[in-house]
Design a protein around this motif. Structure first.
Motif, short mmCIF file in Angstrom:
data_model
loop_
_atom_site.label_atom_id
_atom_site.label_comp_id
_atom_site.label_asym_id
_atom_site.label_seq_id
_atom_site.Cartn_x
_atom_site.Cartn_y
_atom_site.Cartn_z
N GLU A 178 0.48 -1.55 -0.07
CA GLU A 178 0.28 -0.23 0.11
C GLU A 178 0.79 1.31 -0.29
N TRP A 179 1.80 1.30 0.76
CA TRP A 179 2.85 2.83 0.87
C TRP A 179 3.61 2.54 -0.71
N PHE A 180 3.45 1.61 -1.48
CA PHE A 180 4.79 2.05 -2.31
C PHE A 180 3.56 2.74 -3.41
N GLU A 181 2.38 1.91 -3.24
CA GLU A 181 1.13 2.08 -4.38
C GLU A 181 1.12 3.76 -4.42
N LYS A 182 0.74 4.12 -2.81
CA LYS A 182 -0.11 5.34 -2.77
C LYS A 182 0.55 6.19 -3.29
N ARG A 183 1.83 6.12 -3.30
CA ARG A 183 3.16 7.03 -3.46
C ARG A 183 2.99 6.64 -5.30
N GLY A 184 2.00 5.70 -5.83
CA GLY A 184 2.12 5.76 -7.69
C GLY A 184 3.53 4.47 -8.12
N VAL A 185 3.48 3.79 -6.82
CA VAL A 185 4.50 2.69 -7.55
C VAL A 185 3.90 1.52 -7.24
N PRO A 186 2.71 0.96 -7.87
CA PRO A 186 2.37 -0.37 -7.76
C PRO A 186 3.49 -1.91 -8.12
N LEU A 187 3.43 -2.74 -6.90
CA LEU A 187 4.43 -3.82 -7.31
C LEU A 187 3.12 -4.87 -7.75
N LYS A 188 4.08 -5.90 -8.38
CA LYS A 188 3.81 -7.12 -8.51
C LYS A 188 3.73 -8.32 -8.33
N ILE A 189 3.56 -9.49 -8.30
CA ILE A 189 3.65 -10.75 -6.86
C ILE A 189 4.14 -11.73 -8.80
N GLU A 190 5.01 -12.59 -8.72
CA GLU A 190 5.59 -13.25 -9.81
C GLU A 190 4.81 -14.69 -8.93
N GLU A 191 4.86 -15.78 -9.48
CA GLU A 191 4.99 -17.03 -9.64
C GLU A 191 5.49 -17.66 -7.93
N ASP A 192 6.39 -17.33 -7.93
CA ASP A 192 7.27 -17.67 -6.70
C ASP A 192 6.79 -16.93 -4.93
N GLY A 193 5.93 -15.86 -5.41
CA GLY A 193 5.36 -14.74 -4.22
C GLY A 193 6.33 -13.57 -4.00
N ARG A 194 7.44 -13.28 -4.73
CA ARG A 194 8.22 -12.57 -4.41
C ARG A 194 8.24 -11.29 -5.73
N MET A 195 7.76 -10.07 -4.81
CA MET A 195 7.27 -9.12 -5.92
C MET A 195 8.36 -8.01 -6.10
N PHE A 196 7.88 -7.72 -7.02
CA PHE A 196 9.09 -6.52 -7.64
C PHE A 196 7.53 -5.34 -8.50
N PRO A 197 8.85 -4.05 -8.47
CA PRO A 197 7.91 -3.19 -9.13
C PRO A 197 7.16 -3.81 -10.09
N GLU A 198 5.93 -3.26 -10.94
CA GLU A 198 5.12 -3.60 -11.72
C GLU A 198 6.94 -3.10 -13.34
N SER A 199 6.97 -1.69 -13.02
CA SER A 199 8.43 -0.89 -13.73
C SER A 199 9.67 -2.17 -14.27
N ASN A 200 9.70 -3.23 -12.74
CA ASN A 200 10.40 -4.47 -13.27
C ASN A 200 12.61 -4.12 -13.05
N SER A 201 12.10 -2.73 -12.67
CA SER A 201 13.30 -1.65 -11.92
C SER A 201 13.27 -1.17 -10.91
#
Ligand SMILES: Cc1cc2nc3c(=O)[nH]c(=O)nc-3n(C[C@H](O)[C@H](O)[C@H](O)COP(=O)(O)OP(=O)(O)OC[C@H]3O[C@@H](n4cnc5c(N)ncnc54)[C@H](O)[C@@H]3O)c2cc1C
Length: 408
Positions: free
Chosen positions: A94-117
């Motif tokens: 929520e913290w990152f999303e609220k500030r315009g950086v949505p995260l995504k979940i990969e199959e193994d549970g790891r979460m990265f910024p949607e930008s992949n960077s």
């Protein structure tokens, strides 16, 4: 002769890494009037964030139960349970999303910024620091730290500072550990965690890239882990191995050579394997074991384990003798491998060790030894297996320390 007055702040955060920035930004939001600065010894900040997760920054892990989340911390499991009830994965997202950086979940549970960077995370932290008027001073290696009456005096390679509250977020920096020791803290010596195993063994020599689920045990200890195991050009890697390196970080710290046992069939018992081999011998009597992989094992691994059991490509199931069947069962469920060195895991690397956890109040991340001194991130004797958990520790500690430092 002129004497420069020390620069005065409400909060000085030492270390411009993950925990330091997270604490500074949250503190500035919680107490907009507070004067806050970050002192960073390098010329750049957030260097580890930049290289983290292979440049993608594995920000956190999609595990939403505090107790389950703590199980990923070989050091810090018990202590993080309380803090995770206050700030954990969902809050991070929520913290990152609220500030315009949505995260995504990969199959193994790891979460990265949607930008992949990882640059997205760095840009966000720098923007937020600027917006909140956090003073960011680089090339300031902190060299001394002293408590005088109700404030802290901090000396750096350049000017001196005074602050009401100080937070140490210097990661696994031995010089800062020495300073903390001089202030009365106990330090658990640092040793590497998260490494892969160098193994030179005929059974895996020609199989780099092969991956399968396995249980791996460190021989002569009670340590064992399970998960995907990846055969590499130099030995073994993958979550099962990395987890074992983390849980065994201390036991393995002074060992170059050690032995592991690999069970390639973690889902079935030894007895079931034995029964299945006897069934195959009977029912597939005329077939060649080498032709079809059994137990859903990768074919090249199956063939290699057959060879290791003295079963070559010309032998039929019917011709397998008792010794060969026993050996095959052993190779499948408990083959020993000699490890002769460790290699750094390039995607994530941490140090086990740091400030003794019983000297920290985990409601506030304040030191119990020195009042108004806060500690978060890797400076503490907390570290996790790979997967985004190490950053989660930095975010949680940074957030709770910010809350405590700005409380009236
Ligand atoms: C290659 C690599 C990849 C990684 N990838 C991931 C990942 O994807 N996900 C994950 O969860 N974890 C990852 N980690 C682990 C994660 O980076 C660390 O756990 C995390 O950065 C710790 O944060 P920290 O703020 O405690 O320390 P750091 O990020 O190490 O920051 C400490 C800062 O303090 C500064 N400093 C030190 N001493 C002084 C001093 N005396 N004065 C002033 N400043 C000082 C340092 O220069 C540094 O900038 C990775 C680590 C590595 C090495």
């Amino acid at each position: 002769m002129t004497f420069l007055e020390p620069l005065s702040f409400d909060i000085v955060i030492i270390g411009g890494g993950a925990a330091g920035f997270f604490a500074a930004i949250n503190a500035a939001e919680m107490a907009p009037e507070a004067k806050i600065c970050i002192l960073e010894r390098g010329k750049d900040v957030l260097n580890k964030v930049r290289i983290s997760g292979g440049g993608r920054c594995n920000v956190t892990h999609a595990e939403f139960l505090p107790k389950e989340l703590t199980r990923n911390y070989p050091r810090g499991e018990k202590e993080l349970r309380g803090p995770f009830h206050s700030f954990m994965t969902g809050d991070t997202i929520e913290w990152f999303e609220k500030r315009g950086v949505p995260l995504k979940i990969e199959e193994d549970g790891r979460m990265f910024p949607e930008s992949n960077s990882s640059e997205t995370i760095i840009d966000l932290f720098l923007q937020e620091s600027k917006r909140l008027k956090i003073e960011l001073l680089t090339k300031r290696a902190v060299q001394g730290l002293q408590q005088k009456n109700d404030h802290w005096e901090i000396s750096t390679s350049q000017e001196n500072f005074v602050a009401k509250k100080v937070m140490i977020a210097t990661g696994s920096n031995p010089k800062m550990w020495n300073l903390l020791q001089d202030l009365g803290h106990s330090i658990v010596p640092g040793v590497p965690s998260l490494f892969t195993f160098n193994i030179s063994d005929k059974r895996i020599k020609d199989l780099p890239g092969v991956a399968t689920n396995a249980v791996v045990k460190l021989k002569r200890t009670k340590l064992g882990t399970s998960g995907p195991l990846l055969i590499t050009h130099w030995g073994m890697s993958g979550p099962a191995i990395l987890k074992l390196s983390a849980w065994g970080a201390r036991e393995l710290s002074d060992k170059k050579n050690f032995e592991i046992e690999v069970n390639w069939l973690p889902e079935i018992s030894s007895e079931e394997v034995e029964a299945e081999l006897l069934r195959l011998k009977k029912e597939n009597a005329k077939q060649f074991p080498h032709k079809y992989a059994q137990f859903e094992l990768p074919k090249r691994l199956w063939q290699s384990l057959l060879n290791a059991s003295g079963i070559d490509a010309e032998i039929r199931w019917a011709d397998l003798n008792k010794q060969q069947l026993e050996e095959l069962q052993q190779q499948l469920t408990g083959g020993s491998f000699q490890v002769h060195g460790k290699s750094t895991f390039k995607e994530e690397f941490v140090t086990a060790g740091g400030v003794e956890l019983k000297e920290v109040n985990f409601k506030t991340f304040e030191s119990k030894v020195c009042k108004n001194l806060f500690l978060a991130g890797e400076v503490l004797n907390i570290d996790a297996i790979t997967g985004g958990f190490n950053f989660q520790n930095a975010w949680t500690g940074g957030y709770l320390a910010a809350q405590a430092m700005t409380a009236l």
